[in-house]
Enzyme design. Structure first.
Site, PDB file in Angstrom:
ATOM      1  N   THR A 470       0.798  -1.218   0.000  1.00  0.00           N
ATOM      2  CA  THR A 470       0.000   0.000   0.000  1.00  0.00           C
ATOM      3  C   THR A 470       0.831   1.269   0.000  1.00  0.00           C
ATOM      4  O   THR A 470       0.358   2.315  -0.446  1.00  0.00           O
ATOM      5  CB  THR A 470      -0.870   0.015   1.269  1.00  0.00           C
ATOM      6  OG1 THR A 470      -0.061  -0.459   2.355  1.00  0.00           O
ATOM      7  CG2 THR A 470      -2.058  -0.904   1.128  1.00  0.00           C
ATOM      8  N   GLY A 511      -5.369   1.624   7.946  1.00  0.00           N
ATOM      9  CA  GLY A 511      -3.927   1.621   8.214  1.00  0.00           C
ATOM     10  C   GLY A 511      -3.217   2.929   7.919  1.00  0.00           C
ATOM     11  O   GLY A 511      -2.372   3.373   8.691  1.00  0.00           O
ATOM     12  N   ILE A 616      -5.013  13.414   1.320  1.00  0.00           N
ATOM     13  CA  ILE A 616      -4.311  12.346   0.620  1.00  0.00           C
ATOM     14  C   ILE A 616      -2.828  12.476   0.970  1.00  0.00           C
ATOM     15  O   ILE A 616      -2.153  13.440   0.582  1.00  0.00           O
ATOM     16  CB  ILE A 616      -4.555  12.444  -0.899  1.00  0.00           C
ATOM     17  CG1 ILE A 616      -6.056  12.283  -1.203  1.00  0.00           C
ATOM     18  CG2 ILE A 616      -3.749  11.375  -1.639  1.00  0.00           C
ATOM     19  CD1 ILE A 616      -6.699  11.003  -0.704  1.00  0.00           C
ATOM     20  N   ASN A 618      -0.193  10.746   0.173  1.00  0.00           N
ATOM     21  CA  ASN A 618       0.728  10.608  -0.950  1.00  0.00           C
ATOM     22  C   ASN A 618      -0.102  10.309  -2.193  1.00  0.00           C
ATOM     23  O   ASN A 618      -0.586   9.192  -2.376  1.00  0.00           O
ATOM     24  CB  ASN A 618       1.729   9.476  -0.674  1.00  0.00           C
ATOM     25  CG  ASN A 618       2.730   9.301  -1.812  1.00  0.00           C
ATOM     26  OD1 ASN A 618       2.442   9.598  -2.973  1.00  0.00           O
ATOM     27  ND2 ASN A 618       3.908   8.808  -1.489  1.00  0.00           N
ATOM     28  N   PRO A 619      -0.295  11.297  -3.049  1.00  0.00           N
ATOM     29  CA  PRO A 619      -1.197  11.110  -4.202  1.00  0.00           C
ATOM     30  C   PRO A 619      -0.773   9.965  -5.117  1.00  0.00           C
ATOM     31  O   PRO A 619      -1.622   9.355  -5.761  1.00  0.00           O
ATOM     32  CB  PRO A 619      -1.102  12.454  -4.947  1.00  0.00           C
ATOM     33  CG  PRO A 619      -0.594  13.422  -3.942  1.00  0.00           C
ATOM     34  CD  PRO A 619       0.250  12.646  -2.977  1.00  0.00           C
ATOM     35  N   GLY A 691      -7.993   3.060   0.272  1.00  0.00           N
ATOM     36  CA  GLY A 691      -7.657   1.842  -0.475  1.00  0.00           C
ATOM     37  C   GLY A 691      -8.846   0.934  -0.717  1.00  0.00           C
ATOM     38  O   GLY A 691      -8.833   0.120  -1.638  1.00  0.00           O
ATOM     39  N   GLU A 692      -9.851   1.034   0.129  1.00  0.00           N
ATOM     40  CA  GLU A 692     -11.044   0.212  -0.068  1.00  0.00           C
ATOM     41  C   GLU A 692     -12.161   0.989  -0.753  1.00  0.00           C
ATOM     42  O   GLU A 692     -12.974   0.408  -1.464  1.00  0.00           O
ATOM     43  CB  GLU A 692     -11.510  -0.350   1.274  1.00  0.00           C
ATOM     44  CG  GLU A 692     -10.454  -1.264   1.870  1.00  0.00           C
ATOM     45  CD  GLU A 692     -10.939  -2.057   3.070  1.00  0.00           C
ATOM     46  OE1 GLU A 692     -10.368  -3.119   3.312  1.00  0.00           O
ATOM     47  OE2 GLU A 692     -11.861  -1.616   3.766  1.00  0.00           O
TER      48      GLU A 692
END
Lengths: 732, 319
Positions: A470, A511, A616, A618-619, A691-692
């Site tokens: 990730t 996370g 965000i 880290n884009p 991420g989901e």
């Protein structure tokens, strides 16, 4: 540190390092093969033996006898462990079925033995010589058949009701009442479940692919009946997890048991078929959705029921949870029912609940829009809510769904969508557009870290947080760099070791925000310690460009560590902001797809996701997360299905030839937009999960595009050509 | 995996003779299928004879005006060969529709013809499979059979042959050349090469024990518009639900062979007389006596529609 009031301005807001699209710091290791995964720890554990797992060939029943004679005599065999010889084993808190079966068998490919040999090939050959005599018992393998036997689950909220759903639905001018199904899914991550176990006296070290180090450490201890302090888990790199590695699986236990029996370290990796029938999967669902609206498109009643199955003691797929929060409407109900099935264990897979729930709900919304003669984007906007629809005095911390929808529609060219389905044609292709809302709750978890400044001015971060592909290494380094006023290359991040402070781990898209918030907390403490050493006022000190400054006075940060390392440790805990404010992430997915008018083959042409998910961090890595999730959504829409053999009780297509996931040729250009957002209710990072969110709604957007192209509504995933080829017009 | 011995053969005849001499011997060429099956215990050869060094990797013209494809010519090389692309585009297209780049780099012409079925029950040694263990039964019948045969199957087996290449070769009337353990050679028309399952699904072709494929020959080019239409759920790296290999001549006559429907590449020459009548007539003759399962009945419709699409495309290509 406790986070119980909304975040105000803090050093992260400088965004010199955080928020920048920096490359993954583990990237070069991965592309050069120097990131060593669990099964590759040959330097840490030289001369280990290999274990190969024997799985049950029946789905339910008992072992009558096991004949190990031939296997024991096979070349290179060092030890064989079965439930009979393993000693007393308990079951981990997070496991539903036992990791080593026998004499009772709970599911197909449940481990019944591990064969340990000098080489992998010897272990595998000997494992094929283990003869197990089983007595089968009848089992339940068919969710549709078991549906009526489903009950309220023991845990979690099974029923919700607000207003009077029945009356509101009955009185609605426009109604939808439809059934949808989603199949069982496999995580199908690249790295298999794998572990190496080494005992030193009664202390066990496990190099294992695991998303949640502390959960895993606890469950290994419980299962083996040894103190938690005697277990060390190490998991520096993980080749994908998607929820499949949230829990200890048979590879870890059998490596430990094999190592104890063979009296030397043992490595165990699960072969692909075992990843499907031995470990966990996303459970299939049957869902009923009822929506009633007034003629002008206002939802009056919304009801969502879901049925899924699991082994006794297991949990349901919580497919209705987004329906409690996503759209307005005075009369509401949800119900979750769980049937007993004797298939392998169901459990979390990327966006558990919402991924499956939105597959159904967002088709239903598309159907309602059509019934109302409304544009699907406008219908969603009309039914937006800024408060929890069940508790109107409880606002969302941030909710910019409407902006996601409008931004996406404009950017994608939604106005070119044909209002009437099956009217756009490009040569032999039927072309259509579809969209869906994305919704995933934001979870926060307590997370700790230890940070150390050394005399060279380097800062080392240690936390048992995992990087499952990730970008955890990178965003944690960015966080520490921002907090300490140092460039990124002065930060070392060490992850995935249970000797480090307990973190949030990786799961449920918690996370990124949670683990960096923990690092933030530790860095606040380190800043205090450094300022004190330098004789500066910690509250006034500014950490920037490798210096600590108060007013006119500026001291190099390294000076604080001249006499020795400065170390600080803390964790971030959360108050009740999550209760007072509903914290969720939002998005909109847009898809253009084409369907071969003759064969019904479906190909996706374009995809766009617009996400509103807090800051965000880290884009670049966030975009990677979202495009990966969109890809997984295409899989769910068009091909992914663990096929149940309802007679024999197992997933038949248990390899990557049979369980198809998208290949490069299936995935077109993917566009991702992040709205510029901060959420001060989530953490000092003001970030949320993403991420989901990326997978939520994608499959429905694809299905809606297929409907727009063909005029045929498929409500049973995956949307494959066999389900609608009979309804396509004759080939010209 | 059972331990095995290994040798490198020096000549085709020596390879065939060695194979007949050692019980349980198998040839290994690219190994893209055999090695997978050995790892999971489906294939358990006692001895492997490596035929990669036999100088069978060239493509040469035949006296009859066709091409002779060495058995060890890699799928990648065969698909890219200028003569194949020009004169037998059907074969090139079929090859490129199969597997992945990496697999095609290893897979050979001879080996491709001898691929085993991808029936998931064949791949799972816990399950009954007459092909893997004669007499054990067929778990696919009554089970998951979406990929399985709709014609030519039996009560013992409903598996399909997975090759794309072989379907094109069937339409092109290729001939398989072999050498036998006694050193004699023979030529087998591809129509006779693969067999139907009947009561012996473990027998998949007419090769005698030890007999080695040395080449496949293609007759003189037949021209026409040549199409290979492979239908699958994902865009690449998937076995066919059905595939249609078609050659259409300017006068409207043509040939058609199917993949993904039977235990062998499926061609019924009599069906080709129906070309003027269109797809439905052709498909009806091709699939006469079809007995699909509940899970794969859609293939009957799919075959007809894919033939129709291919006919339409051929017409367009001509125009």
């Amino acid at each position: 540190m406790k986070f119980d009031t909304p975040a105000t301005t803090n050093p992260i807001d400088r965004l010199k390092v955080v928020g920048q699209p920096v490359d993954r710091i583990d990237g070069p290791f991965k592309t050069t093969g120097t990131a060593h995964y669990a099964y590759e720890q040959h330097e840490a554990v030289p001369h280990h033996a290999y274990g190969y797992v024997v799985g049950s060939s029946i789905a339910k029943g008992r072992i009558v006898s096991i004949d190990l004679t031939r296997a024991q005599r096979a070349p290179g065999v060092l030890a064989i462990v079965t439930a009979k010889t393993a000693g007393k084993l308990d079951k981990g808190k997070f496991n539903t079925a036992r990791l080593l079966g026998g004499p009772e068998i709970e599911h197909y490919h449940q481990a019944v033995a591990v064969v340990v040999a000098e080489t992998f090939e010897q272990a595998r050959a000997a494992a094929q010589l283990v003869r197990v005599d089983y007595a089968r018992s009848p089992g339940k393998f068919d969710l549709a058949a078991a549906k009526d036997s489903a009950r309220k689950p023991d845990r979690g909220k099974s029923d919700t009701a607000v207003g009077d759903f029945a009356a509101g639905f009955a009185a609605s001018a426009v109604k939808l009442d439809a059934m949808y199904t989603t199949p069982d899914h496999s995580h199908a991550m690249m790295e298999p479940h794998a572990s190496i176990a080494a005992w030193e006296g009664d202390k066990l070290t496990l190099w294992t692919a695991n998303q949640m180090i502390d959960w895993g450490r606890g469950d290994v201890a419980i299962t083996l009946g040894i103190p938690k302090e005697n277990v060390r888990l190490i998991s520096p790199y993980i080749g994908g997890g998607f929820g499949g590695k949230l829990f200890v699986r048979s590879d870890a236990l059998l490596a430990a048991l094999g190592a104890r029996a063979a009296k030397r370290p043992v490595a165990v990796a699960l072969p692909r078929p075992f990843m499907i029938n031995n470990t966990t999967h996303r459970p299939a669902t049957i869902q009923r959705i009822r929506i009633g609206a007034s003629k002008d498109g206002k939802i009056q009643a919304i009801g969502h029921e879901s049925w899924s199955g699991d082994l006794p003691g297991g949990d349901p797929e919580t497919a209705v949870q987004q329906t409690r929060l996503l759209y307005a409407g005075a009369n509401r109900m949800t119900a979750t029912r769980l049937a007993v099935l004797d298939l392998p264990e169901g459990n979390a897979m990327r966006a558990p609940g919402e991924a499956s729930g939105l597959m159904a709900l967002e088709i239903a919304i598309d159907e309602m829009a059509e019934k109302l003669g409304m544009d699907p984007v406008e219908f969603r906007i009309l039914n937006d809510t800024q408060v929890d629809p069940e508790k109107p005095d409880r606002p969302f911390s941030q909710r910019r769904l409407v902006e996601c929808l409008r931004t996406g529609a404009k950017r994608f060219g939604w106005e070119h969508r044909a209002t009437r389905p099956a009217t756009r044609r490009d040569g032999r292709w039927l072309v259509g557009m579809g969209m869906a809302a994305a919704f995933r709750n934001n979870l926060v978890m307590k997370s700790g870290a230890r940070v150390r400044l050394d005399r060279n001015g380097r800062v080392t971060v240690e936390t048992d947080m995992t990087d499952i592909g990730t970008g955890s290494y990178t965003i944690i380094a960015q966080t520490a760099a921002e907090m300490m006023g140092l460039p990124l290359d002065r930060i070392d991040v060490r992850l995935g070791d249970s000797t480090f402070p307990v973190s949030s781990g990786s799961g449920g898209q918690w996370g990124g925000n949670s683990s960096t918030a923990g690092v933030y907390a530790a860095c606040v403490k380190l800043r205090e310690a450094i300022a004190q050493k330098l004789g500066l006022d910690p509250n006034a000190a500014n950490f920037e460009d490798g210096k600590v400054a108060v007013g006119q006075r500026s001291v190099p940060i390294t000076q604080a560590a001249a006499a020795g390392d400065v170390v600080a440790e803390d964790s971030m805990e959360y108050g009740d902001l999550g209760k007072r404010y509903q914290q969720s992430t939002f998005g909109a997915h847009f898809v253009e797809a084409r369907v071969d008018a003759a064969t019904g083959e479906i190909r996706v042409d374009r995809m766009l996701a617009v996400c509103a998910a807090g800051r965000i961090l880290n884009p670049k890595s966030a975009r990677s997360q979202v495009i990966g999730a969109m890809t997984m959504g295409v899989g769910a829409a068009l091909m992914e299905e663990l096929v149940v053999d309802r007679r024999l009780g197992f997933f038949v297509n248990h390899d990557l030839a049979g369980y198809e996931v998208p290949v490069h040729a299936d995935i077109p250009h993917q566009d991702v937009v992040f709205l510029d957002e901060t959420d001060p209710m989530s953490s000092p990072m003001k970030a949320k999960g993403v991420g989901e969110l990326g997978i939520c709604g994608v499959a429905a957007a694809v299905a809606n595009a297929v409907y727009n192209a063909t005029g045929v509504r498929v409500r049973d995933y995956p949307v494959t050509l066999d389900k609608f080829i009979d309804t396509l017009p004759p080939v010209a | 995996m059972k331990p095995f011995t290994y040798e490198r053969a020096t000549t085709p005849a020596a390879a065939a003779s060695a194979a007949a001499r050692v019980p349980g011997a198998k040839f290994i060429a690219g190994g893209t299928n055999l090695l997978d099956l050995m790892k999971i215990g489906v294939e358990e050869p006692a001895h492997l004879i490596d035929v990669n060094g036999l100088d069978l990797d060239t493509i040469e013209p035949t006296d009859e005006g066709g091409l002779r494809l060495g058995a060890m010519v890699r799928n990648t090389d065969l698909a890219a060969d200028a003569r194949i692309r020009r004169d037998y585009p059907l074969l090139s297209r079929a090859l490129l529709a199969g597997a992945s780049g990496q697999l095609r780099n290893k897979a050979t012409t001879g080996g491709n013809l001898l691929q085993r079925t991808r029936c998931p029950y064949f791949y799972d040694t816990n399950q009954a499979c007459n092909k893997r263990l004669p007499g054990s039964g067929c778990a696919a019948i009554g089970g998951f059979s979406r990929q399985h045969a709709i014609v030519g199957a039996s009560k013992s087996c409903i598996a399909v042959h997975p090759s794309d290449m072989a379907v094109a070769m069937r339409a092109l009337d290729a001939t398989v050349e072999t050498v036998r353990p006694d050193g004699s050679t023979r030529r087998i028309p591809i129509a006779d090469f693969h067999t139907l399952p009947g009561n012996t699904p473990h027998i998949e072709n007419v090769l005698a024990p030890g007999e080695l494929i040395t080449a496949v020959t293609l007759p003189r080019p037949v021209g026409g518009t040549q199409l290979y239409h492979k239908v699958r759920d994902r865009a690449s790296y998937a076995f066919a639900l059905v595939s249609v290999a078609m050659i259409v001549q300017p006068d409207g006559s043509g040939r058609v062979a199917l993949g993904g429907v039977a235990h062998k590449p499926w061609r019924v020459e009599a069906a080709e007389t129906e070309f003027p009548k269109g797809a439905k007539a052709v498909a009806t003759r091709l699939l006469a006596g079809a007995q699909p399962t509940e899970g794969n009945a859609f293939k009957v419709t799919l075959v007809e529609r894919t033939i129709a699409a291919s006919l339409a495309e051929a017409k367009e290509a001509k125009a």
